[in-house]
Design a protein around this motif. Sequence first.
Motif, PDB file in Angstrom:
ATOM      1  N   ARG A   1       0.804  -1.224   0.000  1.00 31.90           N
ATOM      2  CA  ARG A   1       0.000   0.000   0.000  1.00 31.90           C
ATOM      3  C   ARG A   1       0.832   1.266   0.000  1.00 31.90           C
ATOM      4  NH1 ARG A   1      -4.824  -0.521   4.095  1.00 31.90           N
ATOM      5  NH2 ARG A   1      -5.302   1.430   3.070  1.00 31.90           N
ATOM      6  N   THR A   2       2.114   1.147   0.293  1.00 32.20           N
ATOM      7  CA  THR A   2       2.976   2.324   0.281  1.00 32.20           C
ATOM      8  C   THR A   2       4.334   1.939  -0.297  1.00 32.20           C
ATOM      9  OG1 THR A   2       3.715   4.226   1.592  1.00 32.20           O
ATOM     10  CG2 THR A   2       3.890   2.057   2.645  1.00 32.20           C
ATOM     11  N   PHE A   3       5.007   2.911  -0.889  1.00 32.69           N
ATOM     12  CA  PHE A   3       6.256   2.653  -1.607  1.00 32.69           C
ATOM     13  C   PHE A   3       7.285   3.742  -1.334  1.00 32.69           C
ATOM     14  CE2 PHE A   3       2.825   0.668  -3.890  1.00 32.69           C
ATOM     15  CZ  PHE A   3       3.326  -0.575  -4.193  1.00 32.69           C
ATOM     16  N   MET A   4       8.554   3.345  -1.377  1.00 29.59           N
ATOM     17  CA  MET A   4       9.677   4.269  -1.250  1.00 29.59           C
ATOM     18  C   MET A   4      10.660   3.970  -2.370  1.00 29.59           C
ATOM     19  SD  MET A   4       9.674   6.314   1.355  1.00 29.59           S
ATOM     20  CE  MET A   4       8.344   6.564   2.502  1.00 29.59           C
TER      21      MET A   4
ATOM     22  N   HIS B   1      14.905 -13.486  -5.689  1.00 25.99           N
ATOM     23  CA  HIS B   1      14.212 -14.068  -6.841  1.00 25.99           C
ATOM     24  C   HIS B   1      14.901 -13.750  -8.164  1.00 25.99           C
ATOM     25  CE1 HIS B   1      11.006 -14.846  -3.998  1.00 25.99           C
ATOM     26  NE2 HIS B   1      11.017 -13.579  -3.672  1.00 25.99           N
ATOM     27  N   ALA B   2      15.595 -12.621  -8.221  1.00 22.30           N
ATOM     28  CA  ALA B   2      16.269 -12.193  -9.451  1.00 22.30           C
ATOM     29  C   ALA B   2      17.366 -11.211  -9.059  1.00 22.30           C
ATOM     30  CB  ALA B   2      15.281 -11.545 -10.416  1.00 22.30           C
ATOM     31  N   GLU B   3      18.193 -10.860 -10.016  1.00 26.27           N
ATOM     32  CA  GLU B   3      19.290  -9.931  -9.753  1.00 26.27           C
ATOM     33  C   GLU B   3      18.853  -8.487  -9.954  1.00 26.27           C
ATOM     34  OE1 GLU B   3      22.471 -11.134 -12.350  1.00 26.27           O
ATOM     35  OE2 GLU B   3      23.140 -12.671 -10.956  1.00 26.27           O
ATOM     36  N   ALA B   4      19.563  -7.603  -9.291  1.00 28.49           N
ATOM     37  CA  ALA B   4      19.479  -6.164  -9.516  1.00 28.49           C
ATOM     38  C   ALA B   4      20.904  -5.642  -9.472  1.00 28.49           C
ATOM     39  CB  ALA B   4      18.632  -5.491  -8.445  1.00 28.49           C
ATOM     40  N   ALA B   5      21.135  -4.486 -10.083  1.00 27.76           N
ATOM     41  CA  ALA B   5      22.483  -3.917 -10.118  1.00 27.76           C
ATOM     42  C   ALA B   5      22.391  -2.425 -10.407  1.00 27.76           C
ATOM     43  CB  ALA B   5      23.328  -4.609 -11.195  1.00 27.76           C
ATOM     44  N   PHE B   6      23.454  -1.700 -10.071  1.00 28.07           N
ATOM     45  CA  PHE B   6      23.570  -0.312 -10.490  1.00 28.07           C
ATOM     46  C   PHE B   6      23.561  -0.273 -12.005  1.00 28.07           C
ATOM     47  CE2 PHE B   6      26.123   3.250 -11.925  1.00 28.07           C
ATOM     48  CZ  PHE B   6      25.532   4.298 -11.246  1.00 28.07           C
ATOM     49  N   PRO B   7      22.796   0.595 -12.633  1.00 26.89           N
ATOM     50  CA  PRO B   7      22.106   1.783 -12.157  1.00 26.89           C
ATOM     51  C   PRO B   7      20.584   1.605 -11.970  1.00 26.89           C
ATOM     52  CG  PRO B   7      22.367   1.979 -14.507  1.00 26.89           C
ATOM     53  CD  PRO B   7      22.926   0.624 -14.108  1.00 26.89           C
ATOM     54  N   ASP B   8      20.119   0.442 -11.563  1.00 26.17           N
ATOM     55  CA  ASP B   8      18.684   0.240 -11.356  1.00 26.17           C
ATOM     56  C   ASP B   8      18.131   1.192 -10.306  1.00 26.17           C
ATOM     57  OD1 ASP B   8      18.472  -1.926 -13.150  1.00 26.17           O
ATOM     58  OD2 ASP B   8      18.970  -3.383 -11.584  1.00 26.17           O
ATOM     59  N   THR B   9      16.892   1.591 -10.512  1.00 22.45           N
ATOM     60  CA  THR B   9      16.133   2.289  -9.481  1.00 22.45           C
ATOM     61  C   THR B   9      15.294   1.239  -8.778  1.00 22.45           C
ATOM     62  OG1 THR B   9      16.057   4.342 -10.748  1.00 22.45           O
ATOM     63  CG2 THR B   9      14.377   4.051  -9.033  1.00 22.45           C
ATOM     64  N   ILE B  10      15.309   1.277  -7.472  1.00 25.77           N
ATOM     65  CA  ILE B  10      14.604   0.284  -6.667  1.00 25.77           C
ATOM     66  C   ILE B  10      13.406   0.953  -5.995  1.00 25.77           C
ATOM     67  CG2 ILE B  10      14.784  -1.345  -4.739  1.00 25.77           C
ATOM     68  CD1 ILE B  10      16.650  -1.930  -7.216  1.00 25.77           C
ATOM     69  N   THR B  11      12.260   0.304  -6.072  1.00 24.01           N
ATOM     70  CA  THR B  11      11.089   0.740  -5.326  1.00 24.01           C
ATOM     71  C   THR B  11      10.822  -0.310  -4.268  1.00 24.01           C
ATOM     72  OG1 THR B  11      10.169   1.847  -7.273  1.00 24.01           O
ATOM     73  CG2 THR B  11       8.648   1.364  -5.462  1.00 24.01           C
TER      74      THR B  11
ATOM     75  N   ILE C   1       8.620  -6.323   3.160  1.00 26.49           N
ATOM     76  CA  ILE C   1       9.154  -5.411   2.163  1.00 26.49           C
ATOM     77  C   ILE C   1       9.347  -6.172   0.859  1.00 26.49           C
ATOM     78  CG2 ILE C   1      10.973  -3.753   1.604  1.00 26.49           C
ATOM     79  CD1 ILE C   1      10.930  -5.135   5.063  1.00 26.49           C
ATOM     80  N   GLY C   2       8.891  -5.597  -0.229  1.00 29.47           N
ATOM     81  CA  GLY C   2       9.160  -6.134  -1.558  1.00 29.47           C
ATOM     82  C   GLY C   2      10.039  -5.153  -2.303  1.00 29.47           C
ATOM     83  N   LEU C   3      11.099  -5.632  -2.928  1.00 30.18           N
ATOM     84  CA  LEU C   3      11.991  -4.779  -3.709  1.00 30.18           C
ATOM     85  C   LEU C   3      11.728  -5.000  -5.190  1.00 30.18           C
ATOM     86  CD1 LEU C   3      15.374  -5.235  -1.778  1.00 30.18           C
ATOM     87  CD2 LEU C   3      13.632  -3.437  -1.490  1.00 30.18           C
ATOM     88  N   PHE C   4      11.426  -3.896  -5.888  1.00 23.67           N
ATOM     89  CA  PHE C   4      11.072  -3.943  -7.299  1.00 23.67           C
ATOM     90  C   PHE C   4      12.103  -3.160  -8.102  1.00 23.67           C
ATOM     91  CE2 PHE C   4       7.301  -4.407  -4.747  1.00 23.67           C
ATOM     92  CZ  PHE C   4       6.658  -5.470  -5.324  1.00 23.67           C
ATOM     93  N   ARG C   5      12.581  -3.772  -9.170  1.00 18.46           N
ATOM     94  CA  ARG C   5      13.598  -3.175 -10.041  1.00 18.46           C
ATOM     95  C   ARG C   5      12.910  -2.364 -11.130  1.00 18.46           C
ATOM     96  NH1 ARG C   5      16.736  -7.728 -11.650  1.00 18.46           N
ATOM     97  NH2 ARG C   5      14.828  -8.249 -12.713  1.00 18.46           N
ATOM     98  N   ASN C   6      13.298  -1.089 -11.227  1.00 16.20           N
ATOM     99  CA  ASN C   6      12.782  -0.182 -12.256  1.00 16.20           C
ATOM    100  C   ASN C   6      11.256  -0.223 -12.271  1.00 16.20           C
ATOM    101  OD1 ASN C   6      15.489   0.543 -12.873  1.00 16.20           O
ATOM    102  ND2 ASN C   6      15.682  -1.375 -14.001  1.00 16.20           N
TER     103      ASN C   6
END
Length: 144
Positions: A13-16, A73-83, A100-105
């Motif tokens: 319900r909320t995101f950063m 579950h998957a990779e993330a890397a710079f320069p991704d924006t994370i929500t 907390i769920g981390l979402f790439r781009n």
Amino acid sequence: MSRQPPPVRSTFRTFMDQQTRWSDNDVYGHMNNVVHYKLFDTAINRWLIDAGLLDLRGGGLIGLVVETGCRYHAEAAFPDTITAGIAVTRLGTSSVTYEIGLFRNSEETAFADGRFVHVYVDLSTRRPVALPDDWRKKLAEICR
């Protein structure tokens, strides 16, 4: 035993938003696992500050992390924006369990998800205290 699928954005319900940094990448070319916990911690504390609950300079109540966990579950890397999607899954007398769920781009499925359990204590005594009513009301807004 089957593994629960990663959460999707509609779970929260909320995101950063947070920006990855060059130093977040490790020798393998992706975000090091310890960075996920930094993103969790930053998102939760930023939400608490923005909600007017956590006062870093004058508040008497702080949250101590007593339990954490992360599923990748998957990779993330710079320069991704994370929500970071944030939800409260348990609201106790002096403790709060955050998911907390981390979402790439702009992806809809989390590349990682985790939980943080905070026990709220008096800043001076470090003893658990019951969450004040204003905290309970605001935290209830993001309960799942």
